[in-house]
Write an enzyme that holds these catalytic residues in place. Sequence first.
Site: not given
Length: 181
Positions: A92, A95-96, A106, A133, A140, A152
């Site tokens: 969910e 955060y750092v 992270g 972001n 990621y 997709e």
Amino acid sequence: MAEVAIRPCRAEDCRQVVRLIRELAAFENLSEQVKISDQDLCEDGFGKDPFYKCLVAEVPPECHSQDGHTIVGYGLYFFTYSTWKGRSVYMEDLYVMPEFRGKGIGKKLMSSITQAGLEQGCTQMRFAALDWNRSAIDFYLRQGAVDLTATEGWHFFRFEADAMRGLARGEAGLDQVPARV
């Protein structure tokens, strides 16, 4: 900087986690959407039937933040199910605090969430990132994530409480459809 400890959140950490949740929401320009209190977070995570799990990143007292905090990051997750892939973990939040970024915290939090998922037999981890972001998206992608919107075409949706109540009553809710931009 001394080694950061990644550990399970404890009930007494909930006030600090809510502080970080509010920091994240401010960064995302969504502060007005945070409605939970530290008491809500504590009840939902440490009550009879916990809804989530959370890890915190903690630095030694001598390495505290400019404001004196030692809990400098968190990762909140829960388990879910994919009808195509089976057990899944949903991250969910990750955060750092800004002053502690770029130190691998992270990645350590995310790796620990991934490990928790694997220990529960999960075959995938899902999460969302705001489209603007770019630094998070790039982070990621560097870790091996797949952007499902790009590959997709998936869109994530949610029903807010009023819409949920209407849906539960069998109401169509068509009068609540937002205009397309």
